[in-house]
Design an enzyme around this catalytic site. Structure first.
Site, PDB file in Angstrom:
ATOM      1  N   ARG A   7       9.986   9.932   0.565  1.00 22.13           N
ATOM      2  CA  ARG A   7       8.821   9.726   1.038  1.00 22.13           C
ATOM      3  C   ARG A   7       8.138   9.355   2.870  1.00 22.13           C
ATOM      4  NH1 ARG A   7       4.404   6.184  -1.520  1.00 22.13           N
ATOM      5  NH2 ARG A   7       4.143   7.422  -3.121  1.00 22.13           N
ATOM      6  N   HIS A  33       2.240  16.494  -2.972  1.00 22.78           N
ATOM      7  CA  HIS A  33       3.064  15.022  -3.471  1.00 22.78           C
ATOM      8  C   HIS A  33       2.958  15.240  -5.082  1.00 22.78           C
ATOM      9  CE1 HIS A  33       3.379  11.202  -5.666  1.00 22.78           C
ATOM     10  NE2 HIS A  33       2.278  10.254  -5.523  1.00 22.78           N
ATOM     11  N   GLN A  77       3.373  13.158  -8.822  1.00 20.58           N
ATOM     12  CA  GLN A  77       1.758  13.111  -9.179  1.00 20.58           C
ATOM     13  C   GLN A  77       0.835  14.021 -10.095  1.00 20.58           C
ATOM     14  OE1 GLN A  77       0.570   9.487  -8.777  1.00 20.58           O
ATOM     15  NE2 GLN A  77      -0.848  10.449 -10.348  1.00 20.58           N
ATOM     16  N   ASP A 112      -9.187  10.438  -5.196  1.00 11.69           N
ATOM     17  CA  ASP A 112      -8.304  10.459  -4.613  1.00 11.69           C
ATOM     18  C   ASP A 112      -8.591   9.796  -3.662  1.00 11.69           C
ATOM     19  OD1 ASP A 112      -5.110   9.591  -3.562  1.00 11.69           O
ATOM     20  OD2 ASP A 112      -4.774  10.948  -2.577  1.00 11.69           O
ATOM     21  N   CYS A 137      -4.873   8.772  -8.560  1.00  9.76           N
ATOM     22  CA  CYS A 137      -3.305   8.837  -8.983  1.00  9.76           C
ATOM     23  C   CYS A 137      -2.971   7.607  -8.130  1.00  9.76           C
ATOM     24  CB  CYS A 137      -2.540   9.399  -7.845  1.00  9.76           C
ATOM     25  SG  CYS A 137      -2.540   9.954  -6.220  1.00  9.76           S
ATOM     26  N   ARG A 148       4.202   8.863 -14.949  1.00  3.70           N
ATOM     27  CA  ARG A 148       5.344   9.177 -13.768  1.00  3.70           C
ATOM     28  C   ARG A 148       6.374   8.729 -14.079  1.00  3.70           C
ATOM     29  NH1 ARG A 148       3.221   8.691  -8.151  1.00  3.70           N
ATOM     30  NH2 ARG A 148       4.974   9.472  -7.783  1.00  3.70           N
TER      31      ARG A 148
HETATM   32  N1   CP Z   1      -0.010   7.429  -6.846  1.00  4.51           N
HETATM   33  C1   CP Z   1       1.046   6.950  -6.509  1.00  4.51           C
HETATM   34  O1   CP Z   1       1.865   8.141  -5.631  1.00  4.51           O
HETATM   35  O2   CP Z   1       1.323   5.622  -5.910  1.00  4.51           O
HETATM   36  P1   CP Z   1       2.377   5.166  -4.759  1.00  4.51           P
HETATM   37  O3   CP Z   1       1.981   5.179  -3.444  1.00  4.51           O
HETATM   38  O4   CP Z   1       1.999   3.541  -4.995  1.00  4.51           O
HETATM   39  O5   CP Z   1       3.185   5.122  -4.461  1.00  4.51           O
HETATM   40  N1  NVA Z   2      -3.113  10.736  -0.788  1.00  6.19           N
HETATM   41  C1  NVA Z   2      -2.333   9.121  -0.389  1.00  6.19           C
HETATM   42  C2  NVA Z   2      -1.825   9.098  -1.763  1.00  6.19           C
HETATM   43  C3  NVA Z   2      -1.246   8.202  -1.966  1.00  6.19           C
HETATM   44  C4  NVA Z   2      -0.323   7.745  -3.556  1.00  6.19           C
HETATM   45  C5  NVA Z   2      -2.101   8.793   0.727  1.00  6.19           C
HETATM   46  O1  NVA Z   2      -1.097   9.915   0.856  1.00  6.19           O
HETATM   47  O2  NVA Z   2      -1.940   8.228   0.954  1.00  6.19           O
END
Ligand code: CP
Ligand code: NVA
Length: 301
Positions: A104, A131, A134, A219, A259, A287
């Site tokens: 990430r 992402h 997700q 989101d 998400c 997930r």
């Molecule tokens: N939806 C999602 O990816 O959540 P986290 O940021 O908690 O991993």
């Molecule tokens: N769009 C959000 C998703 C979090 C899971 C972010 O990138 O923070």
């Protein structure tokens, strides 16, 4: 043979996505009967996180534990990445000791560099651009509640962010219509994510995007890394809140997804996210199953 990676939704064909989604639902059914196949016996997953996470970290770590393997969490602070070791060198080192890597990161180029240098599968666990894990879970959730998503209409409301970009890709891989509504300032670069035929549109009016939708998705308004412009973003995104009035323009049995983490009273009202047609808890739970199926697929490929 080079490893298969999952950096973008385009890394799966339509048939492969269908296979992974079917397997995810099968693994979920087995788990409900207390059957946990040893999918990852003696396998090790390295997990690089530049940003916070609850769902992604726990689902991957649980997947490995339940499958008979293990996972190692690597934050920047605790690894040499935080002291400037190149990501490519890290990829080569981790490939000597681990069977797969998830990451990430802020820059999408970081996961691309990781994949270019790794000799094991690399999975995008969220970047500023995409992402895909997700959206895999979202599609599993839709399929379990309403059947296949092909030919359905999905409305994306709010920020044109990493989730929105991934929906643009998934619409093409899995053959659904995507109607996006964002403020003009936050329109996603749709053409960057379109390959050939795509039923993807943008409209500044959320009502028009939601009309006739089978699924409404939103989101957060402030993604990780955008904290400095939070007030400006909230002001522009305020007319894009998903509330009951907006949902009333979708089909009567339309599902709602997010998400998570969610901010009730910002991008979605409590009434919508806590409504019976909101499937956010299944979405989060999936997930685990979707990523087990994905890991199994990548490790086999
Ligand atoms: N939806 C999602 O990816 O959540 P986290 O940021 O908690 O991993
Ligand atoms: N769009 C959000 C998703 C979090 C899971 C972010 O990138 O923070």
């Amino acid at each position: 043979m080079a490893s298969r990676h999952f950096l973008s939704f385009f890394d799966l064909t339509r048939a492969e996505a269908a296979e992974v989604l079917a397997r995810a639902s099968e693994l979920k059914r087995l788990r409900a009967q207390n059957i946990l196949p040893l999918l990852f016996e003696r396998k090790v997953l390295a997990m690089i996180f530049e940003k916070s996470s609850t769902r992604t970290r726990v689902s991957f770590e649980s997947a490995m534990i339940e499958g008979g393997g293990g996972a190692i969490f690597l934050s920047l602070q605790d690894s040499q990445l935080g002291r400037g070791e190149p990501i490519g060198d890290t990829a080569r080192v981790l490939s000597e000791m681990c069977d797969a890597i998830i990451a990430r990161t802020y820059a999408h180029s970081t996961v691309e560099e990781l994949a270019a240098q790794a000799s094991v599968p690399v999975i995008n666990a969220l970047t500023d651009r995409l992402h895909p894990c997700q959206v895999l879970a979202d599609l599993q959730t839709y399929q379990e509640h309403r059947g296949g998503i092909a030919g359905r209409k999905v409305a994306w409301i709010g920020d044109g962010n990493n989730m929105c970009n991934t929906y643009i890709e998934a619409a093409q891989v899995c053959d659904f219509e995507l109607a996006i509504s964002t403020p003009p300032e936050f329109v996603p670069p749709i053409q960057d994510f379109v390959r050939g035929d795509a039923n993807v549109s943008w409209n500044r009016d959320p009502q028009s995007a939601v009309t006739g939708a089978d699924l409404v998705v939103t989101d957060v308004w402030v993604s990780m890394g955008q904290e400095a412009s939070a007030d400006h973003r909230r002001a522009l995104l305020n007319p894009y809140q998903v509330d009951s009035a907006l949902m009333s323009h979708a089909k009567t049995d339309a599902l709602f997804m997010h998400c998570l983490p969610a901010h009730r009273g910002e991008e979605v009202t409590a009434e919508v996210i806590d409504h019976v047609n909101s499937v956010v808890w299944d979405e989060a739970g999936n997930r685990l199953h979707a990523q087990k199926a994905l890991l199994e697929f990548l490790l086999r490929s």
